[in-house]
Design a protein around this motif. Structure first.
Motif, PDB file in Angstrom:
ATOM      1  N   GLN A  49      -6.134  -2.606   5.503  1.00  0.00           N
ATOM      2  CA  GLN A  49      -7.583  -2.404   5.481  1.00  0.00           C
ATOM      3  C   GLN A  49      -8.189  -2.667   6.859  1.00  0.00           C
ATOM      4  O   GLN A  49      -9.067  -1.934   7.326  1.00  0.00           O
TER       5      GLN A  49
ATOM      6  N   ALA B 289       0.801  -1.220   0.000  1.00  0.00           N
ATOM      7  CA  ALA B 289       0.000   0.000   0.000  1.00  0.00           C
ATOM      8  C   ALA B 289       0.834   1.271   0.000  1.00  0.00           C
ATOM      9  O   ALA B 289       0.305   2.355  -0.259  1.00  0.00           O
ATOM     10  N   THR B 290       2.144   1.163   0.281  1.00  0.00           N
ATOM     11  CA  THR B 290       2.936   2.382   0.491  1.00  0.00           C
ATOM     12  C   THR B 290       4.191   2.493  -0.367  1.00  0.00           C
ATOM     13  O   THR B 290       4.812   3.557  -0.396  1.00  0.00           O
TER      14      THR B 290
ATOM     15  N   ALA C   5      -5.321  -3.767  -2.870  1.00  0.00           N
ATOM     16  CA  ALA C   5      -6.430  -2.827  -2.739  1.00  0.00           C
ATOM     17  C   ALA C   5      -7.290  -2.814  -4.000  1.00  0.00           C
ATOM     18  O   ALA C   5      -8.523  -2.770  -3.930  1.00  0.00           O
TER      19      ALA C   5
ATOM     20  N   GLY D  78       0.112  -2.208  -5.028  1.00  0.00           N
ATOM     21  CA  GLY D  78      -1.254  -1.714  -5.035  1.00  0.00           C
ATOM     22  C   GLY D  78      -2.299  -2.688  -5.531  1.00  0.00           C
ATOM     23  O   GLY D  78      -3.485  -2.346  -5.595  1.00  0.00           O
TER      24      GLY D  78
END
Length: 288
Positions: free
Chosen positions: A244, A220-221, A235, A232
């Motif tokens: 999440q 995510a980062t 997600a 990514g």
């Protein structure tokens, strides 16, 4: 202690051992090319290194058996990555900074390459001497790979797409079981008793859960170039992730709690030396 240097040296030794254990080009050269493409020339070799270092921490001298165990772990792990990347699973075009196996070859060949690597892993363990160690190693790895391990974890992950599912069960089965097996197989090759082997396995499983939580945070980062795989995607696919469920800070907090529990288990089992501690910490406190 220069952990990066130690890991690089050990990974190089594992690479050499793997190269010797994969058939060069039998009847189907394309199949072996696909196997070697995914198995060799990339990856941090964390599971075989953990196996070897847990073994060494007992004070045992390395044998061919523990090297075979380490190589079998990497073969099984590589099979799982090939299949995870397939369109029917995670549908990923990038692995270890290069095209995934089904993109470099084709889907059918990738499936067969994964099947063959899994088979070679168990064939390698079956030849370990003494035979009672072989039986124990096969049992540990099969438990980690099948309906009590990675396969079940992958199914739960697929079922959970859309945001519903038990995050801990997914992480424990899909990632924790194999790292638990890696630690336990090193302990088994060192001749530890059943109680200590199980304690070592549980510690490895906790490290695996922590590792996967951090993987969720990085997905995510961090960008794809730094990860070496597509970022990514979790997600985008609506998967259940630590980010999440817990948020970034909560995921880090839970990952570190699992790491602490693993280190405690390994300390009680008598396999926690400086290298093992540093490796486990690196698996969690990482940026890729």
């Amino acid at each position: 202690m220069d952990l990066d240097l130690l890991l690089a040296e050990e990974a190089s030794a594992v690479e050499t051992a793997l190269d010797l254990r994969v058939p060069p080009r039998p009847v189907s050269g394309r199949l072996v090319d696909a196997m070697r493409y995914s198995l060799l020339g990339g990856g941090k070799r964390l599971r075989p290194v953990l196996c070897l270092w847990i073994h060494d921490a007992t004070g045992s001298v390395r044998t061919e058996a523990v090297v075979d165990a380490a190589c079998a772990l990497e073969m099984l792990h590589s099979y799982s990555l090939i299949h995870d990347d397939l369109p029917a699973m995670d549908d990923d075009d990038l692995r270890r900074g290069k095209p995934s196996c089904h993109r470099q070859f084709d889907e059918a060949t990738a499936i067969l390459a994964g099947d063959a690597l899994q088979t070679e892993a168990f064939g390698l363990l079956a030849r370990v001497q003494p035979s009672e160690v072989a039986v124990r190693l096969v049992g540990l790895l099969s438990r980690a790979a099948g309906v009590e391990g990675m396969a079940a974890g992958q199914q739960l992950d697929l079922d959970a797409t859309g945001g519903e599912g038990n995050l801990l069960d997914i992480h424990r089965l899909k990632t924790g079981r194999l790292l638990g097996a890696a630690a336990a197989m090193g302990a088994a090759c060192a001749g530890l008793d059943d109680e200590r082997i199980e304690a070592v396995r549980r510690g490895g499983e906790d490290v695996g859960v922590a590792f996967q939580m951090v993987d969720d945070v990085l997905d995510a980062t961090v960008d794809s170039a730094q990860l070496g795989k597509s970022a990514g995607k979790d997600a985008a696919q609506g998967k259940v992730t630590a980010v999440q469920s817990l948020g970034i800070d909560g995921a880090w907090r839970d990952a570190r709690a699992h790491l602490a529990r693993a280190l405690e288990s390994w300390s009680r089992a008598g396999v926690l030396d400086d290298r093992v501690r540093a490796l486990a910490t690196r698996l969690v406190e990482r940026s890729r």
